[in-house]
Design a protein around this motif. Structure first.
Motif, PDB file in Angstrom:
ATOM      1  N   ASN A   1       8.785  42.886 -10.250  1.00 46.54           N
ATOM      2  CA  ASN A   1       9.427  42.647  -8.956  1.00 46.54           C
ATOM      3  C   ASN A   1       8.741  41.504  -8.210  1.00 46.54           C
ATOM      4  OD1 ASN A   1      11.134  44.938  -9.309  1.00 46.54           O
ATOM      5  ND2 ASN A   1       9.440  46.260  -8.667  1.00 46.54           N
ATOM      6  N   LEU A   2       9.544  40.729  -7.491  1.00 51.02           N
ATOM      7  CA  LEU A   2       8.966  39.726  -6.599  1.00 51.02           C
ATOM      8  C   LEU A   2       8.148  40.421  -5.520  1.00 51.02           C
ATOM      9  CD1 LEU A   2      11.978  37.301  -5.958  1.00 51.02           C
ATOM     10  CD2 LEU A   2       9.891  36.736  -7.199  1.00 51.02           C
ATOM     11  N   LEU A   3       7.043  39.816  -5.133  1.00 50.17           N
ATOM     12  CA  LEU A   3       6.325  40.326  -3.972  1.00 50.17           C
ATOM     13  C   LEU A   3       7.225  40.211  -2.756  1.00 50.17           C
ATOM     14  CD1 LEU A   3       2.796  38.656  -4.330  1.00 50.17           C
ATOM     15  CD2 LEU A   3       3.429  40.993  -4.952  1.00 50.17           C
ATOM     16  N   ASP A   4       7.095  41.164  -1.809  1.00 49.79           N
ATOM     17  CA  ASP A   4       7.849  40.963  -0.575  1.00 49.79           C
ATOM     18  C   ASP A   4       7.316  39.705   0.105  1.00 49.79           C
ATOM     19  OD1 ASP A   4       5.843  41.604   1.597  1.00 49.79           O
ATOM     20  OD2 ASP A   4       5.842  43.549   0.603  1.00 49.79           O
ATOM     21  N   ILE A   5       8.118  39.146   0.977  1.00 48.75           N
ATOM     22  CA  ILE A   5       7.811  37.831   1.554  1.00 48.75           C
ATOM     23  C   ILE A   5       6.454  37.814   2.242  1.00 48.75           C
ATOM     24  CG2 ILE A   5       8.491  36.208   3.371  1.00 48.75           C
ATOM     25  CD1 ILE A   5      11.403  36.695   2.558  1.00 48.75           C
ATOM     26  N   LYS A   6       6.144  38.860   2.989  1.00 53.08           N
ATOM     27  CA  LYS A   6       4.864  38.877   3.695  1.00 53.08           C
ATOM     28  C   LYS A   6       3.701  38.922   2.715  1.00 53.08           C
ATOM     29  CE  LYS A   6       2.205  41.211   7.276  1.00 53.08           C
ATOM     30  NZ  LYS A   6       2.163  42.302   8.279  1.00 53.08           N
ATOM     31  N   MET A   7       3.820  39.708   1.634  1.00 54.02           N
ATOM     32  CA  MET A   7       2.731  39.799   0.671  1.00 54.02           C
ATOM     33  C   MET A   7       2.537  38.470  -0.056  1.00 54.02           C
ATOM     34  SD  MET A   7       0.575  42.188  -0.320  1.00 54.02           S
ATOM     35  CE  MET A   7      -0.710  40.966  -0.179  1.00 54.02           C
ATOM     36  N   ALA A   8       3.643  37.791  -0.368  1.00 51.03           N
ATOM     37  CA  ALA A   8       3.539  36.472  -0.989  1.00 51.03           C
ATOM     38  C   ALA A   8       2.833  35.497  -0.048  1.00 51.03           C
ATOM     39  CB  ALA A   8       4.927  35.946  -1.350  1.00 51.03           C
ATOM     40  N   ALA A   9       3.124  35.609   1.248  1.00 49.34           N
ATOM     41  CA  ALA A   9       2.469  34.754   2.238  1.00 49.34           C
ATOM     42  C   ALA A   9       0.979  35.068   2.321  1.00 49.34           C
ATOM     43  CB  ALA A   9       3.128  34.941   3.604  1.00 49.34           C
ATOM     44  N   VAL A  10       0.631  36.346   2.265  1.00 51.09           N
ATOM     45  CA  VAL A  10      -0.775  36.752   2.310  1.00 51.09           C
ATOM     46  C   VAL A  10      -1.553  36.121   1.157  1.00 51.09           C
ATOM     47  CG1 VAL A  10      -2.326  38.719   1.921  1.00 51.09           C
ATOM     48  CG2 VAL A  10      -0.490  38.892   3.616  1.00 51.09           C
ATOM     49  N   GLU A  11      -0.983  36.157  -0.035  1.00 48.26           N
ATOM     50  CA  GLU A  11      -1.700  35.612  -1.187  1.00 48.26           C
ATOM     51  C   GLU A  11      -1.754  34.086  -1.155  1.00 48.26           C
ATOM     52  OE1 GLU A  11      -3.509  37.610  -2.130  1.00 48.26           O
ATOM     53  OE2 GLU A  11      -2.755  39.228  -3.386  1.00 48.26           O
TER      54      GLU A  11
ATOM     55  N   LYS B   1      -1.910  36.661  12.294  1.00 50.27           N
ATOM     56  CA  LYS B   1      -0.496  36.942  12.570  1.00 50.27           C
ATOM     57  C   LYS B   1       0.315  35.656  12.632  1.00 50.27           C
ATOM     58  CE  LYS B   1      -1.113  41.350  14.981  1.00 50.27           C
ATOM     59  NZ  LYS B   1      -0.984  42.070  16.288  1.00 50.27           N
ATOM     60  N   GLU B   2      -0.238  34.650  13.304  1.00 53.28           N
ATOM     61  CA  GLU B   2       0.471  33.367  13.415  1.00 53.28           C
ATOM     62  C   GLU B   2       0.649  32.721  12.046  1.00 53.28           C
ATOM     63  OE1 GLU B   2      -1.424  30.732  16.086  1.00 53.28           O
ATOM     64  OE2 GLU B   2      -0.999  31.926  17.880  1.00 53.28           O
ATOM     65  N   MET B   3      -0.421  32.714  11.241  1.00 47.44           N
ATOM     66  CA  MET B   3      -0.357  32.073   9.942  1.00 47.44           C
ATOM     67  C   MET B   3       0.555  32.838   8.976  1.00 47.44           C
ATOM     68  SD  MET B   3      -2.047  29.221  10.059  1.00 47.44           S
ATOM     69  CE  MET B   3      -1.230  29.112  11.681  1.00 47.44           C
ATOM     70  N   GLU B   4       0.519  34.159   9.021  1.00 46.20           N
ATOM     71  CA  GLU B   4       1.410  34.935   8.158  1.00 46.20           C
ATOM     72  C   GLU B   4       2.872  34.704   8.533  1.00 46.20           C
ATOM     73  OE1 GLU B   4       0.387  39.043   8.012  1.00 46.20           O
ATOM     74  OE2 GLU B   4      -1.481  38.712   6.897  1.00 46.20           O
ATOM     75  N   LYS B   5       3.145  34.597   9.833  1.00 48.76           N
ATOM     76  CA  LYS B   5       4.519  34.322  10.276  1.00 48.76           C
ATOM     77  C   LYS B   5       4.975  32.953   9.793  1.00 48.76           C
ATOM     78  CE  LYS B   5       7.383  34.098  14.445  1.00 48.76           C
ATOM     79  NZ  LYS B   5       7.394  34.224  15.945  1.00 48.76           N
ATOM     80  N   TRP B   6       4.106  31.964   9.912  1.00 49.57           N
ATOM     81  CA  TRP B   6       4.440  30.603   9.485  1.00 49.57           C
ATOM     82  C   TRP B   6       4.680  30.530   7.977  1.00 49.57           C
ATOM     83  CZ3 TRP B   6       0.282  26.672   7.985  1.00 49.57           C
ATOM     84  CH2 TRP B   6       0.869  25.447   7.628  1.00 49.57           C
ATOM     85  N   ILE B   7       3.741  31.047   7.202  1.00 49.94           N
ATOM     86  CA  ILE B   7       3.859  30.941   5.750  1.00 49.94           C
ATOM     87  C   ILE B   7       4.978  31.844   5.220  1.00 49.94           C
ATOM     88  CG2 ILE B   7       2.662  31.253   3.550  1.00 49.94           C
ATOM     89  CD1 ILE B   7       1.787  28.809   5.149  1.00 49.94           C
ATOM     90  N   SER B   8       5.247  32.968   5.878  1.00 46.83           N
ATOM     91  CA  SER B   8       6.381  33.817   5.479  1.00 46.83           C
ATOM     92  C   SER B   8       7.695  33.054   5.627  1.00 46.83           C
ATOM     93  CB  SER B   8       6.422  35.088   6.331  1.00 46.83           C
ATOM     94  OG  SER B   8       5.343  35.938   6.031  1.00 46.83           O
ATOM     95  N   ALA B   9       7.802  32.264   6.695  1.00 48.13           N
ATOM     96  CA  ALA B   9       9.015  31.456   6.897  1.00 48.13           C
ATOM     97  C   ALA B   9       9.141  30.404   5.805  1.00 48.13           C
ATOM     98  CB  ALA B   9       8.970  30.799   8.277  1.00 48.13           C
ATOM     99  N   VAL B  10       8.023  29.810   5.395  1.00 45.74           N
ATOM    100  CA  VAL B  10       8.043  28.833   4.309  1.00 45.74           C
ATOM    101  C   VAL B  10       8.495  29.494   3.004  1.00 45.74           C
ATOM    102  CG1 VAL B  10       6.619  27.302   2.884  1.00 45.74           C
ATOM    103  CG2 VAL B  10       6.271  27.377   5.364  1.00 45.74           C
ATOM    104  N   ILE B  11       7.960  30.663   2.690  1.00 44.43           N
ATOM    105  CA  ILE B  11       8.345  31.397   1.480  1.00 44.43           C
ATOM    106  C   ILE B  11       9.823  31.744   1.523  1.00 44.43           C
ATOM    107  CG2 ILE B  11       8.015  33.530   0.175  1.00 44.43           C
ATOM    108  CD1 ILE B  11       5.627  31.773  -0.136  1.00 44.43           C
ATOM    109  N   SER B  12      10.286  32.201   2.681  1.00 41.64           N
ATOM    110  CA  SER B  12      11.701  32.570   2.839  1.00 41.64           C
ATOM    111  C   SER B  12      12.606  31.362   2.618  1.00 41.64           C
ATOM    112  CB  SER B  12      11.929  33.158   4.234  1.00 41.64           C
ATOM    113  OG  SER B  12      13.280  33.511   4.426  1.00 41.64           O
ATOM    114  N   ASP B  13      12.229  30.221   3.185  1.00 38.27           N
ATOM    115  CA  ASP B  13      13.033  29.008   3.014  1.00 38.27           C
ATOM    116  C   ASP B  13      13.050  28.556   1.559  1.00 38.27           C
ATOM    117  OD1 ASP B  13      13.624  28.939   5.681  1.00 38.27           O
ATOM    118  OD2 ASP B  13      12.190  27.362   6.193  1.00 38.27           O
ATOM    119  N   LEU B  14      11.951  28.726   0.876  1.00 33.97           N
ATOM    120  CA  LEU B  14      11.895  28.335  -0.532  1.00 33.97           C
ATOM    121  C   LEU B  14      12.787  29.228  -1.375  1.00 33.97           C
ATOM    122  CD1 LEU B  14      10.557  26.438  -2.600  1.00 33.97           C
ATOM    123  CD2 LEU B  14       8.727  28.116  -2.829  1.00 33.97           C
ATOM    124  N   ARG B  15      12.742  30.525  -1.132  1.00 33.90           N
ATOM    125  CA  ARG B  15      13.561  31.452  -1.910  1.00 33.90           C
ATOM    126  C   ARG B  15      15.050  31.287  -1.625  1.00 33.90           C
ATOM    127  NH1 ARG B  15      10.283  37.261  -1.807  1.00 33.90           N
ATOM    128  NH2 ARG B  15       8.519  36.597  -3.131  1.00 33.90           N
TER     129      ARG B  15
END
Length: 418
Positions: free
Chosen positions: A225-235, A187-201
């Motif tokens: 379609n772009l992956l949703d932010i959480k799915m992009a973070a998961v991968e 959960k912590e890592m997905e939240k962190w990397i999701s924020a990184v993906i969001s900032d990049l987009r």
């Protein structure tokens, strides 16, 4: 149609808990059969192993991964609905994203970063009485892979990420406290990397177009379609987390150097081909992945045994890597067994079977091999150290497993270059 041997419920459940990695192999020996059935949590499961079983298991016309990865593993190790659960064209399309990042140039760049982080870490190691190699390797790998992926990270953030990735991997064989820690870490890592993906987009963060963070953030699915932010973070985490997991192999490799000093001598003499043989034997001999699961896509027969559509099937990876029909004296550590040996797609299952480009074989296998080379060359040629008395035993009943002490090294010193 032949009858599939069945393991009784009590012996099956307790055996898996008590034996761990060799459980399927032991039952295959017991039943004198490459295949048997058992019940887990009320569900029938087919277990099989060996080269022919692996070839069948990795046939996409016979098996699918959807519904085969249990929630406890998705919630810790892989992430929900990740590539591990995809099949057919959708899997191929997403696998292409991972493979695009694994060209020789990118793998070489990662090794340069690993060497840089090892050099920085060793300068610290020289100033302290002892280190735990497993922990240090995880931190080195976390720093290197985050930099390689294009993720802005401080050393402190990378150390925290390393511990989180270790917790995620350590959780896969447990339903107790280890699983809880793994869930929290994910959960912590997905939240962190999701924020990184969001900032990049959004343009708040910039990254090179060939970087892993950029590729994952801008990946488009089979519908465009772009992956949703959480799915992009998961991968993206499925690039970061497996790289840090190489720390398990690093620890076992250095354990092998201690237990088989003649191997160290051969590598000291600069035999690069032998180095590759040694790494392959580490990956074959030591426990890493016990088995892999899939669902039967459609009814078929294997050796006159019926596999019904929807059945859950486990492939014995540990047992196949220790199959005496494939490996002479399989429980002896012998890197020379790989000299002149052609590794076939389904006889060596350290990280899956088949072709990584088209099957569910791990796409990061080459990264694993090259990273182990980098660590071993550094630890053999660039530094010297002492190995104090410690508990280096490891339990095959624990999944994953590693030496109890994490491999303690004392009095680490860099070798002087004349």
């Amino acid at each position: 149609m032949q009858h599939i041997p069945r393991e009784n419920i009590l012996a099956g459940g307790l055996g898996l808990i008590n034996e761990g990695f060799p459980f399927i192999m032991n039952r295959r020996i017991k039943h004198k059969s490459d295949i048997f059935k058992m019940s887990i949590l009320g569900f029938d499961v087919i277990c099989f192993g060996g080269e022919d079983a692996a070839k069948t298991f990795y046939d996409p016309q016979k098996f699918v991964r959807k519904g085969a990865v249990p929630p406890p593993i998705q919630n810790t190790l892989t992430g929900k609905n990740a590539i591990h659960t995809r099949d057919a064209h959708e899997h191929q399309h997403r696998k292409a994203m991972f493979m695009s990042l694994l060209n020789d140039g990118n793998i070489g760049s990662l090794q340069d970063l690993v060497r840089e982080e090892l050099a920085k870490a060793s300068a610290v190691w020289e100033t302290i009485p002892r280190i735990v190699l497993f922990r240090e390797a995880a931190e080195v790998l976390a720093k290197a892979i985050c930099r390689w992926a294009g993720i802005p990270v401080t050393d402190e953030q990378a150390v925290h990420a390393a511990r989180s990735f270790v917790a995620m991997v350590d959780a896969y064989g447990s339903l107790g406290s280890r699983n809880i820690r793994g869930r929290k870490a994910r959960k912590e890592m997905e939240k962190w990397i999701s924020a990184v993906i969001s900032d990049l987009r959004s343009g708040k963060l910039e990254a090179e177009k060939q970087s892993a963070v950029y590729v994952c953030a801008h990946y488009r699915d089979t519908k465009g379609n772009l992956l949703d932010i959480k799915m992009a973070a998961v991968e993206l985490l499925n690039i970061l987390r497996p790289t840090v997991a190489i720390s398990w192999y690093v620890t076992f490799a250095v354990l092998a150097l201690r237990d088989y000093p003649e191997c160290r001598q051969k590598m000291m003499e600069g035999e690069d081909e032998y180095l590759t043989h040694f790494i392959n034997e580490v990956r074959r001999f030591y426990p890493f992945a016990p088995f892999m699961g899939a669902r039967v896509k459609k009814d078929f027969q294997w050796r006159e045994h019926r596999f019904a559509k929807g059945s859950l099937v486990l492939l014995d990876m540990y047992g196949t890597n220790h199959d005496p029909r494939l490996w002479e004296e399989p429980f002896s550590f012998n890197p020379d067994r790989f000299a002149g040996r052609y590794i076939k797609p389904f006889d060596f299952l350290a990280q899956g079977g088949g072709d990584a480009r088209s099957t569910h074989r791990c796409p990061g296998e080459l990264i694993t091999v090259e990273t182990l080379k980098t660590f071993l060359i550094f630890l053999i040629r660039d530094v010297r150290y002492q190995v104090p008395e410690q508990d280096l035993s490891y339990s095959l009943a624990r999944m994953p497993t590693m030496p109890q002490s994490g491999f303690i090294m004392e009095k680490v010193k860099m070798n002087k270059i004349d």
